[in-house]
Scaffold this motif. Structure first.
Motif, PDB file in Angstrom:
ATOM      1  N   LEU A  97     -15.455  27.004  50.165  1.00 47.39           N
ATOM      2  CA  LEU A  97     -16.792  26.312  50.128  1.00 47.39           C
ATOM      3  C   LEU A  97     -17.091  26.153  51.667  1.00 47.39           C
ATOM      4  CD1 LEU A  97     -19.153  25.386  48.886  1.00 47.39           C
ATOM      5  CD2 LEU A  97     -17.975  23.141  48.624  1.00 47.39           C
ATOM      6  N   PRO A  98     -18.149  26.765  52.239  1.00 46.64           N
ATOM      7  CA  PRO A  98     -18.425  26.597  53.649  1.00 46.64           C
ATOM      8  C   PRO A  98     -18.513  25.078  53.849  1.00 46.64           C
ATOM      9  CG  PRO A  98     -20.092  28.581  52.572  1.00 46.64           C
ATOM     10  CD  PRO A  98     -19.014  27.708  51.423  1.00 46.64           C
ATOM     11  N   SER A  99     -18.051  24.986  55.003  1.00 47.95           N
ATOM     12  CA  SER A  99     -17.875  23.658  55.913  1.00 47.95           C
ATOM     13  C   SER A  99     -17.164  22.502  54.894  1.00 47.95           C
ATOM     14  CB  SER A  99     -19.549  22.954  55.956  1.00 47.95           C
ATOM     15  OG  SER A  99     -20.223  23.909  56.613  1.00 47.95           O
ATOM     16  N   SER A 100     -16.087  23.046  54.198  1.00 48.84           N
ATOM     17  CA  SER A 100     -15.098  22.152  53.447  1.00 48.84           C
ATOM     18  C   SER A 100     -13.878  22.925  53.370  1.00 48.84           C
ATOM     19  CB  SER A 100     -15.832  22.079  52.095  1.00 48.84           C
ATOM     20  OG  SER A 100     -15.463  23.210  51.193  1.00 48.84           O
ATOM     21  N   ASP A 101     -12.990  22.032  52.816  1.00 49.61           N
ATOM     22  CA  ASP A 101     -11.505  22.481  52.585  1.00 49.61           C
ATOM     23  C   ASP A 101     -11.222  22.863  51.131  1.00 49.61           C
ATOM     24  OD1 ASP A 101     -10.878  22.302  55.116  1.00 49.61           O
ATOM     25  OD2 ASP A 101     -10.384  20.002  54.867  1.00 49.61           O
ATOM     26  N   PHE A 102     -12.472  23.353  50.167  1.00 48.92           N
ATOM     27  CA  PHE A 102     -12.281  23.558  48.985  1.00 48.92           C
ATOM     28  C   PHE A 102     -12.236  24.945  48.816  1.00 48.92           C
ATOM     29  CE2 PHE A 102     -14.671  19.704  48.471  1.00 48.92           C
ATOM     30  CZ  PHE A 102     -13.921  18.886  47.492  1.00 48.92           C
ATOM     31  N   GLN A 103     -10.673  25.363  48.495  1.00 51.27           N
ATOM     32  CA  GLN A 103     -10.406  26.773  48.561  1.00 51.27           C
ATOM     33  C   GLN A 103     -10.783  27.425  47.284  1.00 51.27           C
ATOM     34  OE1 GLN A 103      -6.074  26.980  49.347  1.00 51.27           O
ATOM     35  NE2 GLN A 103      -5.986  28.381  47.759  1.00 51.27           N
ATOM     36  N   PHE A 104     -11.339  28.800  47.483  1.00 54.46           N
ATOM     37  CA  PHE A 104     -11.837  29.635  46.263  1.00 54.46           C
ATOM     38  C   PHE A 104     -10.673  30.639  46.130  1.00 54.46           C
ATOM     39  CE2 PHE A 104     -16.468  28.826  46.965  1.00 54.46           C
ATOM     40  CZ  PHE A 104     -16.416  27.566  46.385  1.00 54.46           C
ATOM     41  N   THR A 105      -9.866  31.152  46.939  1.00 60.64           N
ATOM     42  CA  THR A 105      -8.937  32.265  46.941  1.00 60.64           C
ATOM     43  C   THR A 105      -7.689  32.098  47.608  1.00 60.64           C
ATOM     44  OG1 THR A 105      -9.529  33.358  49.186  1.00 60.64           O
ATOM     45  CG2 THR A 105     -10.824  34.038  47.013  1.00 60.64           C
ATOM     46  N   ILE A 106      -6.920  32.624  47.075  1.00 62.28           N
ATOM     47  CA  ILE A 106      -5.275  32.541  47.859  1.00 62.28           C
ATOM     48  C   ILE A 106      -4.873  33.618  48.671  1.00 62.28           C
ATOM     49  CG2 ILE A 106      -4.434  31.003  45.995  1.00 62.28           C
ATOM     50  CD1 ILE A 106      -2.988  33.374  44.643  1.00 62.28           C
ATOM     51  N   ARG A 107      -4.164  33.539  49.515  1.00 59.91           N
ATOM     52  CA  ARG A 107      -3.611  34.795  50.381  1.00 59.91           C
ATOM     53  C   ARG A 107      -2.709  35.671  49.861  1.00 59.91           C
ATOM     54  NH1 ARG A 107      -3.181  31.504  56.220  1.00 59.91           N
ATOM     55  NH2 ARG A 107      -5.409  30.864  56.069  1.00 59.91           N
ATOM     56  N   ARG A 108      -1.603  34.972  49.122  1.00 60.89           N
ATOM     57  CA  ARG A 108      -0.693  36.041  48.673  1.00 60.89           C
ATOM     58  C   ARG A 108      -0.354  35.575  47.264  1.00 60.89           C
ATOM     59  NH1 ARG A 108       1.321  32.806  52.263  1.00 60.89           N
ATOM     60  NH2 ARG A 108       0.656  34.178  54.172  1.00 60.89           N
ATOM     61  N   ALA A 109       0.271  36.372  46.526  1.00 60.56           N
ATOM     62  CA  ALA A 109       0.807  36.084  45.234  1.00 60.56           C
ATOM     63  C   ALA A 109       2.328  35.087  45.212  1.00 60.56           C
ATOM     64  CB  ALA A 109       1.156  37.586  44.459  1.00 60.56           C
ATOM     65  N   ASN A 110       2.001  34.414  44.245  1.00 61.49           N
ATOM     66  CA  ASN A 110       3.438  33.513  44.477  1.00 61.49           C
ATOM     67  C   ASN A 110       4.214  34.117  43.754  1.00 61.49           C
ATOM     68  OD1 ASN A 110       5.243  31.492  43.622  1.00 61.49           O
ATOM     69  ND2 ASN A 110       3.997  29.999  42.757  1.00 61.49           N
ATOM     70  N   PRO A 111       5.523  34.378  44.357  1.00 66.03           N
ATOM     71  CA  PRO A 111       6.761  35.183  44.049  1.00 66.03           C
ATOM     72  C   PRO A 111       7.391  34.699  42.738  1.00 66.03           C
ATOM     73  CG  PRO A 111       7.334  34.026  46.007  1.00 66.03           C
ATOM     74  CD  PRO A 111       5.930  33.873  45.728  1.00 66.03           C
ATOM     75  N   LYS A 112       7.202  33.190  42.283  1.00 64.89           N
ATOM     76  CA  LYS A 112       7.428  32.970  40.996  1.00 64.89           C
ATOM     77  C   LYS A 112       6.590  32.981  39.971  1.00 64.89           C
ATOM     78  CE  LYS A 112      10.110  29.126  43.802  1.00 64.89           C
ATOM     79  NZ  LYS A 112      10.114  27.681  44.035  1.00 64.89           N
ATOM     80  N   GLY A 113       5.433  33.473  40.334  1.00 67.29           N
ATOM     81  CA  GLY A 113       4.608  33.742  39.191  1.00 67.29           C
ATOM     82  C   GLY A 113       3.434  33.038  39.351  1.00 67.29           C
ATOM     83  N   ALA A 114       2.242  33.464  38.831  1.00 68.10           N
ATOM     84  CA  ALA A 114       1.046  33.006  38.911  1.00 68.10           C
ATOM     85  C   ALA A 114       1.000  31.334  38.278  1.00 68.10           C
ATOM     86  CB  ALA A 114      -0.060  33.641  38.408  1.00 68.10           C
ATOM     87  N   THR A 115       0.340  30.684  39.041  1.00 68.00           N
ATOM     88  CA  THR A 115       0.081  29.280  38.515  1.00 68.00           C
ATOM     89  C   THR A 115      -0.840  29.273  37.194  1.00 68.00           C
ATOM     90  OG1 THR A 115      -0.178  28.440  40.582  1.00 68.00           O
ATOM     91  CG2 THR A 115      -1.094  26.891  38.810  1.00 68.00           C
ATOM     92  N   PRO A 116      -0.451  28.755  36.078  1.00 68.06           N
ATOM     93  CA  PRO A 116      -1.020  29.083  34.936  1.00 68.06           C
ATOM     94  C   PRO A 116      -2.669  28.265  34.744  1.00 68.06           C
ATOM     95  CG  PRO A 116       0.722  27.657  34.782  1.00 68.06           C
ATOM     96  CD  PRO A 116       0.604  27.981  35.942  1.00 68.06           C
ATOM     97  N   LEU A 117      -3.638  29.133  34.365  1.00 65.79           N
ATOM     98  CA  LEU A 117      -4.956  28.756  34.206  1.00 65.79           C
ATOM     99  C   LEU A 117      -4.918  27.351  32.863  1.00 65.79           C
ATOM    100  CD1 LEU A 117      -7.172  31.853  34.622  1.00 65.79           C
ATOM    101  CD2 LEU A 117      -6.680  30.001  36.134  1.00 65.79           C
ATOM    102  N   ILE A 118      -5.598  26.436  33.101  1.00 66.96           N
ATOM    103  CA  ILE A 118      -5.626  25.388  32.038  1.00 66.96           C
ATOM    104  C   ILE A 118      -6.857  25.054  32.175  1.00 66.96           C
ATOM    105  CG2 ILE A 118      -3.180  24.619  32.193  1.00 66.96           C
ATOM    106  CD1 ILE A 118      -4.353  22.296  33.787  1.00 66.96           C
ATOM    107  N   ARG A 119      -7.476  24.305  31.144  1.00 70.74           N
ATOM    108  CA  ARG A 119      -8.824  23.660  30.918  1.00 70.74           C
ATOM    109  C   ARG A 119      -8.643  22.321  31.390  1.00 70.74           C
ATOM    110  NH1 ARG A 119     -13.358  23.821  26.490  1.00 70.74           N
ATOM    111  NH2 ARG A 119     -14.387  21.905  27.315  1.00 70.74           N
ATOM    112  N   ARG A 120      -9.305  22.170  32.613  1.00 73.62           N
ATOM    113  CA  ARG A 120      -9.215  20.666  33.360  1.00 73.62           C
ATOM    114  C   ARG A 120     -10.522  20.072  32.747  1.00 73.62           C
ATOM    115  NH1 ARG A 120      -7.314  21.064  39.482  1.00 73.62           N
ATOM    116  NH2 ARG A 120      -5.327  21.572  39.157  1.00 73.62           N
ATOM    117  N   GLU A 121     -10.423  18.815  32.316  1.00 68.71           N
ATOM    118  CA  GLU A 121     -11.583  17.994  31.814  1.00 68.71           C
ATOM    119  C   GLU A 121     -12.346  17.599  33.097  1.00 68.71           C
ATOM    120  OE1 GLU A 121     -13.754  17.305  28.981  1.00 68.71           O
ATOM    121  OE2 GLU A 121     -11.704  18.161  28.491  1.00 68.71           O
TER     122      GLU A 121
END
Length: 120
Positions: free
Chosen positions: A11-35
């Motif tokens: 997000l411009p002018s913030s530290d909120f990340q939208f993308t990652i630079r490289r794949a995690n060698p241990k596997g992708a972080t699971p998507l969960i539904r956050r409340e």
């Protein structure tokens, strides 16, 4: 892991990340539904709006690969505004297909679709 060219990294002018630079060698972080609770901080809500706006501008209502999109940010929208395309869905797959539920996203984040508020 596909890298979505043209998708904002944060997000411009913030530290909120939208993308990652490289794949995690241990596997992708699971998507969960956050409340999302009504008392979320304003910066967190702006990050959600910015992320929905970026998804809309890059993909529209077409299916897209998870790729290098940040799992934490996706998890705030997953199961409501961002839905899995296939069943069964693997929440740890970088190649998993997702789609923006435009109607749900417009209800939750109407300003994400307001072109007058889009930054140049």
């Amino acid at each position: 892991m596909i890298k979505h060219r043209g998708f904002p990294g944060r997000l411009p002018s913030s530290d909120f990340q939208f993308t990652i630079r490289r794949a995690n060698p241990k596997g992708a972080t699971p998507l969960i539904r956050r409340e999302r609770y009504a008392d979320r901080r304003a910066p967190d809500r702006r990050a959600d709006i910015g992320f929905v706006r970026a998804i809309w501008k890059c993909f529209g209502d077409a299916p897209f690969e998870r790729g290098n999109l940040d799992a934490g940010r996706l998890s705030w929208l997953f199961g409501r505004e961002v839905l899995p395309v296939s069943d069964p869905f693997d929440p740890t797959d970088y190649e998993a297909l997702l789609v923006l539920d435009v109607d749900a996203a417009r209800r939750a984040f109407p300003s994400a679709f307001d072109e007058d508020e889009w930054e140049a």
